[in-house]
Design an enzyme around this catalytic site. Sequence first.
Site, mmCIF file in Angstrom:
data_model
loop_
_atom_site.group_PDB
_atom_site.id
_atom_site.type_symbol
_atom_site.label_atom_id
_atom_site.label_comp_id
_atom_site.label_asym_id
_atom_site.label_seq_id
_atom_site.Cartn_x
_atom_site.Cartn_y
_atom_site.Cartn_z
ATOM 1 C CG ASP A 147 -2.285 0.487 0.985
ATOM 2 O OD1 ASP A 147 -2.423 1.312 0.069
ATOM 3 O OD2 ASP A 147 -3.230 0.106 1.714
ATOM 4 C CD GLU A 180 0.767 4.707 -7.343
ATOM 5 O OE1 GLU A 180 -0.171 4.279 -8.054
ATOM 6 O OE2 GLU A 180 1.232 5.861 -7.418
ATOM 7 C CD1 TRP A 181 -4.838 3.267 -3.264
ATOM 8 C CD2 TRP A 181 -3.768 5.110 -2.593
ATOM 9 N NE1 TRP A 181 -4.452 3.071 -1.960
ATOM 10 C CE2 TRP A 181 -3.789 4.193 -1.527
ATOM 11 C CE3 TRP A 181 -3.147 6.346 -2.403
ATOM 12 C CZ2 TRP A 181 -3.206 4.468 -0.288
ATOM 13 C CZ3 TRP A 181 -2.575 6.622 -1.167
ATOM 14 C CH2 TRP A 181 -2.605 5.692 -0.139
ATOM 15 N N GLY A 182 -2.994 4.738 -8.271
ATOM 16 C CA GLY A 182 -2.869 5.459 -9.541
ATOM 17 C C GLY A 182 -2.334 6.868 -9.379
ATOM 18 C CG ASN A 184 3.134 8.768 -7.438
ATOM 19 O OD1 ASN A 184 3.587 9.893 -7.422
ATOM 20 N ND2 ASN A 184 2.664 8.173 -6.355
ATOM 21 C CG ASP A 202 -9.474 2.022 -0.965
ATOM 22 O OD1 ASP A 202 -8.443 2.026 -1.673
ATOM 23 O OD2 ASP A 202 -9.466 1.821 0.257
HETATM 24 C C1 GLA Z 1 -5.986 1.230 1.391
HETATM 25 C C2 GLA Z 1 -6.059 0.252 0.221
HETATM 26 C C3 GLA Z 1 -7.151 -0.771 0.476
HETATM 27 C C4 GLA Z 1 -6.857 -1.515 1.774
HETATM 28 C C5 GLA Z 1 -6.698 -0.528 2.921
HETATM 29 C C6 GLA Z 1 -6.198 -1.197 4.198
HETATM 30 O O1 GLA Z 1 -7.134 2.010 1.495
HETATM 31 O O2 GLA Z 1 -6.296 0.954 -0.985
HETATM 32 O O3 GLA Z 1 -7.250 -1.668 -0.599
HETATM 33 O O4 GLA Z 1 -5.704 -2.282 1.616
HETATM 34 O O5 GLA Z 1 -5.782 0.516 2.609
HETATM 35 O O6 GLA Z 1 -5.984 -0.309 5.237
#
Ligand code: GLA
Length: 391
Positions: A147, A180-182, A184, A202
């Site tokens: 993460d 890293e959620w896109g 970067n 998420d």
């Molecule tokens: C972030 C991630 C999720 C999950 C949570 C856990 O939000 O994007 O997929 O792993 O952390 O805390």
Amino acid sequence: MKKRLVILLCVLLSFGAFAQKFDLAKTPPMGWNSWNKFGCKVNEKVVMKVADAMVSSGMQAAGYEYIVIDDCWQISRDKDGEIVVDKTRFPHGIKYLADYIHSKGLKFGIYTCAGTKTCAGRPGALGHEYQDARTYARWGVDYLKEDWCNTTTQDAKSSYTNMRDALFTAGRPIVLSLCEWGSNKPWEWAGPVGHLWRTTGDIRDSWDSMIHIVDLEKDLSKYAGPGHWNDPDMLEVGNGGMTIEEDKTHFSMWCMLAAPLMAGNDLENMSKETMGILTNANLIAVDQDSLGKQAICAREVAGYEIWIKPLVKEGKAVCLLNRSDEEKTVHIDFNYLLTENGDYWHKDKYELKDYYITDLWENIEAKMDKSGLSTVKIPPHSVKVYSFIKK
Ligand code: GLA
């Protein structure tokens, strides 16, 4: 001479890392992750029951293999910096769980975070990457999700590359899932670093969240391929926030996108409908197609979209998506679907008579008249998915 030898060794080592990297996720990884359903309430019993259910429900036979514990399994570090397991949740430790999962013919995954702390405030990996990687290898970890919380000024590419090298040095083949959620643009640099990378924030268990994520994948097809996948996040199928039709659409779109299929529901207590969706062999075959292409959105008009995914041997999957709130009556020209590839036409190259055309959810030959025309009604938030397989 010495310098040359060192260079040769480095080249060989990085080739080894690359070869290992490629082999581990030739098709999008399939499994289960604890976060969407259980969040921080994950524990040993839950994970063992999920592993049992993965086998008994037929999910393992359908191709699911990884059981991944997300955040909240770790509690602190000891005086030597070793990660300490939360013993109230995992009384027998992690290796015990990994062994249990392996004994079922499944693979085991775990979660960490590149920063000082995980998103739930547990110890992160920063400064402990090589130590943790050795621990994971000792426990028998096969998949690591990393993460991006609490990373302040860290550089994403070097942080994840560091973990990749730590895993490689630890000597056990481990899939690396970047989370890293896109933020970067990992699709631009993470191909040689990890096997999959999250492209968005998420997912939530709702139609709006799911379809918003689909929109964010529209320009990313060219970055996905064998060994390196865009990850639109874990599945919410069966978690109750969407209707059965919406869950089918969610699953269909993830398969069209060649997305990793990480179920996020309670496998032990799922309905027949949920199980039917998650184990649909026709749709899974689209996701797992060895060409490894992600679908492109070829047409979008007033809440109606046509998505096209090339398949091996000049095949293709086509998804007609009604994302509007009204039923749509759609006049399909299968000649058009066969020849349209989104970016260009193959007008004369392909002919309908050379293809088996299957309605994948109905599991029947697609119905059409002699000229390849058909009219179908698509309910709101629903899909029709067809495959074209060369005879
Ligand atoms: C972030 C991630 C999720 C999950 C949570 C856990 O939000 O994007 O997929 O792993 O952390 O805390």
